[in-house]
Design a protein around this motif. Structure first.
Motif, PDB file in Angstrom:
ATOM      1  N   ILE A   1       0.811  -1.206   0.000  1.00 19.64           N
ATOM      2  CA  ILE A   1       0.000   0.000   0.000  1.00 19.64           C
ATOM      3  C   ILE A   1       0.859   1.277   0.000  1.00 19.64           C
ATOM      4  O   ILE A   1       0.378   2.351  -0.261  1.00 19.64           O
ATOM      5  CB  ILE A   1      -0.941  -0.072   1.248  1.00 19.64           C
ATOM      6  CG1 ILE A   1      -2.211   0.719   1.033  1.00 19.64           C
ATOM      7  CG2 ILE A   1      -0.297   0.328   2.516  1.00 19.64           C
ATOM      8  CD1 ILE A   1      -3.268  -0.102   0.398  1.00 19.64           C
ATOM      9  N   VAL A   2       2.138   1.120   0.341  1.00 17.68           N
ATOM     10  CA  VAL A   2       3.039   2.273   0.380  1.00 17.68           C
ATOM     11  C   VAL A   2       4.336   1.923  -0.351  1.00 17.68           C
ATOM     12  O   VAL A   2       4.584   0.756  -0.646  1.00 17.68           O
ATOM     13  CB  VAL A   2       3.388   2.682   1.840  1.00 17.68           C
ATOM     14  CG1 VAL A   2       2.196   3.274   2.546  1.00 17.68           C
ATOM     15  CG2 VAL A   2       3.938   1.511   2.633  1.00 17.68           C
ATOM     16  N   CYS A   3       5.147   2.936  -0.619  1.00 18.92           N
ATOM     17  CA  CYS A   3       6.426   2.622  -1.263  1.00 18.92           C
ATOM     18  C   CYS A   3       7.582   2.759  -0.279  1.00 18.92           C
ATOM     19  O   CYS A   3       8.704   2.347  -0.573  1.00 18.92           O
ATOM     20  CB  CYS A   3       6.642   3.476  -2.501  1.00 18.92           C
ATOM     21  SG  CYS A   3       6.408   5.221  -2.220  1.00 18.92           S
ATOM     22  N   GLY A   4       7.317   3.314   0.903  1.00 13.63           N
ATOM     23  CA  GLY A   4       8.395   3.423   1.880  1.00 13.63           C
ATOM     24  C   GLY A   4       7.866   3.679   3.274  1.00 13.63           C
ATOM     25  O   GLY A   4       6.791   4.264   3.448  1.00 13.63           O
TER      26      GLY A   4
ATOM     27  N   SER B   1       9.898  -0.306  -4.187  1.00 11.50           N
ATOM     28  CA  SER B   1       9.679   0.996  -4.809  1.00 11.50           C
ATOM     29  C   SER B   1      10.437   1.135  -6.125  1.00 11.50           C
ATOM     30  O   SER B   1      10.153   2.011  -6.924  1.00 11.50           O
ATOM     31  CB  SER B   1      10.075   2.110  -3.844  1.00 11.50           C
ATOM     32  OG  SER B   1      11.420   1.988  -3.491  1.00 11.50           O
ATOM     33  N   GLN B   2      11.413   0.225  -6.336  1.00 10.75           N
ATOM     34  CA  GLN B   2      12.180   0.285  -7.585  1.00 10.75           C
ATOM     35  C   GLN B   2      11.458  -0.468  -8.702  1.00 10.75           C
ATOM     36  O   GLN B   2      11.838  -0.392  -9.864  1.00 10.75           O
ATOM     37  CB  GLN B   2      13.594  -0.275  -7.382  1.00 10.75           C
ATOM     38  CG  GLN B   2      13.680  -1.756  -7.065  1.00 10.75           C
ATOM     39  CD  GLN B   2      13.193  -2.093  -5.649  1.00 10.75           C
ATOM     40  OE1 GLN B   2      12.822  -1.223  -4.869  1.00 10.75           O
ATOM     41  NE2 GLN B   2      13.177  -3.364  -5.317  1.00 10.75           N
ATOM     42  N   ASP B   3      10.369  -1.177  -8.319  1.00 15.01           N
ATOM     43  CA  ASP B   3       9.606  -1.954  -9.292  1.00 15.01           C
ATOM     44  C   ASP B   3       8.678  -1.005 -10.046  1.00 15.01           C
ATOM     45  O   ASP B   3       7.826  -0.361  -9.444  1.00 15.01           O
ATOM     46  CB  ASP B   3       8.813  -3.015  -8.517  1.00 15.01           C
ATOM     47  CG  ASP B   3       7.970  -3.892  -9.432  1.00 15.01           C
ATOM     48  OD1 ASP B   3       7.828  -3.528 -10.613  1.00 15.01           O
ATOM     49  OD2 ASP B   3       7.451  -4.900  -8.930  1.00 15.01           O
ATOM     50  N   GLU B   4       8.812  -0.965 -11.360  1.00 17.26           N
ATOM     51  CA  GLU B   4       7.987   0.025 -12.079  1.00 17.26           C
ATOM     52  C   GLU B   4       6.497  -0.325 -12.040  1.00 17.26           C
ATOM     53  O   GLU B   4       5.643   0.529 -12.310  1.00 17.26           O
ATOM     54  CB  GLU B   4       8.474   0.229 -13.515  1.00 17.26           C
ATOM     55  CG  GLU B   4       8.548  -1.053 -14.328  1.00 17.26           C
ATOM     56  CD  GLU B   4       9.214  -0.809 -15.671  1.00 17.26           C
ATOM     57  OE1 GLU B   4       8.790  -1.468 -16.631  1.00 17.26           O
ATOM     58  OE2 GLU B   4      10.130   0.046 -15.742  1.00 17.26           O
ATOM     59  N   ASN B   5       6.192  -1.564 -11.608  1.00 19.59           N
ATOM     60  CA  ASN B   5       4.773  -1.902 -11.447  1.00 19.59           C
ATOM     61  C   ASN B   5       4.211  -1.390 -10.117  1.00 19.59           C
ATOM     62  O   ASN B   5       3.013  -1.410  -9.894  1.00 19.59           O
ATOM     63  CB  ASN B   5       4.571  -3.422 -11.499  1.00 19.59           C
ATOM     64  CG  ASN B   5       4.937  -3.952 -12.858  1.00 19.59           C
ATOM     65  OD1 ASN B   5       4.618  -3.313 -13.863  1.00 19.59           O
ATOM     66  ND2 ASN B   5       5.624  -5.081 -12.896  1.00 19.59           N
ATOM     67  N   ASN B   6       5.124  -1.012  -9.229  1.00 21.37           N
ATOM     68  CA  ASN B   6       4.643  -0.472  -7.948  1.00 21.37           C
ATOM     69  C   ASN B   6       4.283   0.991  -8.150  1.00 21.37           C
ATOM     70  O   ASN B   6       5.148   1.861  -8.232  1.00 21.37           O
ATOM     71  CB  ASN B   6       5.712  -0.614  -6.861  1.00 21.37           C
ATOM     72  CG  ASN B   6       5.178  -0.156  -5.502  1.00 21.37           C
ATOM     73  OD1 ASN B   6       4.177   0.554  -5.423  1.00 21.37           O
ATOM     74  ND2 ASN B   6       5.845  -0.555  -4.435  1.00 21.37           N
ATOM     75  N   GLN B   7       2.997   1.251  -8.224  1.00 23.86           N
ATOM     76  CA  GLN B   7       2.524   2.605  -8.499  1.00 23.86           C
ATOM     77  C   GLN B   7       2.198   3.356  -7.199  1.00 23.86           C
ATOM     78  O   GLN B   7       1.645   4.443  -7.243  1.00 23.86           O
ATOM     79  CB  GLN B   7       1.272   2.547  -9.394  1.00 23.86           C
ATOM     80  CG  GLN B   7       1.563   2.039 -10.802  1.00 23.86           C
ATOM     81  CD  GLN B   7       2.500   2.973 -11.566  1.00 23.86           C
ATOM     82  OE1 GLN B   7       2.213   4.155 -11.749  1.00 23.86           O
ATOM     83  NE2 GLN B   7       3.660   2.467 -11.970  1.00 23.86           N
ATOM     84  N   ASN B   8       2.543   2.753  -6.053  1.00 26.17           N
ATOM     85  CA  ASN B   8       2.210   3.408  -4.786  1.00 26.17           C
ATOM     86  C   ASN B   8       2.980   4.705  -4.633  1.00 26.17           C
ATOM     87  O   ASN B   8       4.176   4.751  -4.874  1.00 26.17           O
ATOM     88  CB  ASN B   8       2.539   2.484  -3.604  1.00 26.17           C
ATOM     89  CG  ASN B   8       1.672   1.242  -3.620  1.00 26.17           C
ATOM     90  OD1 ASN B   8       0.577   1.267  -4.157  1.00 26.17           O
ATOM     91  ND2 ASN B   8       2.185   0.162  -3.054  1.00 26.17           N
ATOM     92  N   LYS B   9       2.289   5.729  -4.198  1.00 26.57           N
ATOM     93  CA  LYS B   9       2.952   7.030  -4.101  1.00 26.57           C
ATOM     94  C   LYS B   9       3.127   7.533  -2.679  1.00 26.57           C
ATOM     95  O   LYS B   9       3.718   8.566  -2.459  1.00 26.57           O
ATOM     96  CB  LYS B   9       2.226   8.064  -4.942  1.00 26.57           C
ATOM     97  CG  LYS B   9       0.738   8.205  -4.649  1.00 26.57           C
ATOM     98  CD  LYS B   9       0.100   9.211  -5.603  1.00 26.57           C
ATOM     99  CE  LYS B   9      -1.401   9.289  -5.504  1.00 26.57           C
ATOM    100  NZ  LYS B   9      -2.105   8.084  -5.950  1.00 26.57           N
TER     101      LYS B   9
ATOM    102  N   ILE C   1       7.579   7.845  -9.231  1.00 23.44           N
ATOM    103  CA  ILE C   1       6.991   6.519  -8.982  1.00 23.44           C
ATOM    104  C   ILE C   1       7.747   5.483  -9.811  1.00 23.44           C
ATOM    105  O   ILE C   1       8.135   5.747 -10.945  1.00 23.44           O
ATOM    106  CB  ILE C   1       5.492   6.548  -9.369  1.00 23.44           C
ATOM    107  CG1 ILE C   1       4.723   7.381  -8.341  1.00 23.44           C
ATOM    108  CG2 ILE C   1       4.897   5.141  -9.476  1.00 23.44           C
ATOM    109  CD1 ILE C   1       3.291   7.652  -8.685  1.00 23.44           C
ATOM    110  N   GLY C   2       7.989   4.309  -9.203  1.00 23.82           N
ATOM    111  CA  GLY C   2       8.680   3.242  -9.937  1.00 23.82           C
ATOM    112  C   GLY C   2      10.195   3.315  -9.830  1.00 23.82           C
ATOM    113  O   GLY C   2      10.904   2.529 -10.436  1.00 23.82           O
ATOM    114  N   THR C   3      10.700   4.286  -9.053  1.00 22.53           N
ATOM    115  CA  THR C   3      12.148   4.357  -8.787  1.00 22.53           C
ATOM    116  C   THR C   3      12.333   4.141  -7.277  1.00 22.53           C
ATOM    117  O   THR C   3      11.379   4.320  -6.519  1.00 22.53           O
ATOM    118  CB  THR C   3      12.745   5.730  -9.182  1.00 22.53           C
ATOM    119  OG1 THR C   3      12.164   6.735  -8.333  1.00 22.53           O
ATOM    120  CG2 THR C   3      12.460   6.070 -10.633  1.00 22.53           C
TER     121      THR C   3
END
Ligand code: AHM
Ligand code: MG
Length: 335
Positions: free
Chosen positions: A86-89, A103-111, A144-146
């Motif tokens: 649900i989160v990237c960090g 968070s480095q996965d470009e499919n992870n669109q969590n912001k 997002i995605g980095t």
């Protein structure tokens, strides 16, 4: 439906449209916090019954003893937020560094990123006094995605999207803001549901309580000493009442409802006080402002401070606007 019968789940859905960016992501995130809060609440309530209290043996980055429930709450919040993707960090008061979640996965669109103090005031647990969880939510500033970076976490408090706390007290409450006022929900433990019990919380017009660890008095700056004397002086609506639980969430919660000021100033022992800007002061300051209160380090608005490190500490004055402003006058005369 009457406001008072509304559950937190219903409230989140109904208010989704008022969020600045309405993808439903923030709603899902607050729902995850609600779930983790219930799990931690269950464990905190058992603390007196089972042999879980006491130091776990580890020390956190500030060299303080961690207690078992700190570790448990930390794990539960991180697990819930990670499992639900649900989160990237996440950054936690109990972790040395921030955690990047795919968070480095470009499919992870969590912001969103979350900063959390999983169990604040935990030294109070073994004497059956209320403790709390504090959380703070921001949008990441890197793409997002980095991979998330430290700068995603070192944003000014004014950039918070949402913040809140859970107080595990005589009843358990979840209180939060998304920048549209502060609402409090009380847990019905029989059915495990939070109900809206305190809609649109505001500090009363005037406050009569001051909360500070007066044991540190001789180490405080002269301005703080003078302000404490002012609070105690027999004049007008003073003396004020002194109330200090030593559990920030509980002290703040009481002061927001009854009116008062909480202070953790700098001292000759701690140049920046004790409380952490990112995990404690920013979220509580956001709530305070949303409830018509004020939060400052004695000179500067807390939410305007640019953080330089994850575990940074700042002096903290928070509560009724007029009381914080008065304390600032004293601080400015005798810093
Ligand atoms: P913690 O994060 O290690 O639990 O410390 C924060 C707590 C606050 O909840 C509380 O207001 C303060 O420390 C009390 O400190 P003191 O015992 O120095 O008065
Ligand atoms: Mg804490």
């Amino acid at each position: 439906m009457s406001q008072k019968n509304k559950t937190l789940g219903e409230y989140i859905i109904e208010n989704q449209a008022s969020f600045k960016y309405t993808s439903g992501e923030l709603s899902r995130l607050i729902n995850s916090i609600r779930l983790a809060a219930k799990v931690v609440n269950h464990e905190v309530n058992k603390a007196g019954l089972v042999d879980i209290i006491g130091a776990a043996g580890d020390t956190n980055i500030q060299g303080e003893n961690q207690q078992k429930l700190d570790v448990y709450a930390n794990d539960k919040f991180i697990q819930t937020l990670t499992n639900r993707n649900i989160v990237c960090g996440i950054a936690s008061e109990e972790e040395d560094d921030f955690i990047s979640i795919n968070s480095q996965d470009e499919n992870n669109q969590n912001k969103y990123i979350v900063l959390i103090d999983p169990l604040d005031g935990s030294s109070n647990i073994d004497v059956n006094v209320s403790v709390g969880t504090i959380f703070s939510i921001y949008r990441r500033i890197t793409p997002i995605g980095t991979p998330v970076k430290l700068k995603d976490f070192l944003q000014k408090g004014s950039e918070q999207v949402a913040a809140g706390y859970i107080v595990y007290g005589t009843s358990t409450m979840l209180v939060y803001t998304t920048g549209h006022g502060v609402n409090g929900f009380t847990l019905n433990p029989a059915i495990g549901t939070f109900y809206l019990s305190h809609p649109d919380m505001k500090f009363p017009k005037k406050g009569y309580i001051y909360s500070v660890n007066e044991g540190n008095y001789s180490h405080f700056p002269q301005g703080v000493k003078n302000y404490i004397k002012y609070c105690q002086m027999e004049e007008g609506d003073r003396p004020y009442t002194s109330r200090y639980i030593g559990s920030l969430v509980s002290d703040f919660h009481r002061n927001m409802i009854k009116g008062g000021i909480y202070m953790y100033p700098k001292s000759s022992k701690n140049a920046n006080g004790k409380l952490r800007l990112l995990y404690e002061c920013n979220p509580i300051a956001f709530l305070a402002e949303q409830a018509n209160g004020k939060a400052s380090d004695g000179f500067t608005r807390i939410l305007d401070i640019t953080p330089t490190e994850l575990h940074q500490r700042v002096p903290f004055f928070c509560g009724n606007k007029n009381m914080v402003e008065k304390a600032e006058v004293f601080m400015q005369k005798n810093p």
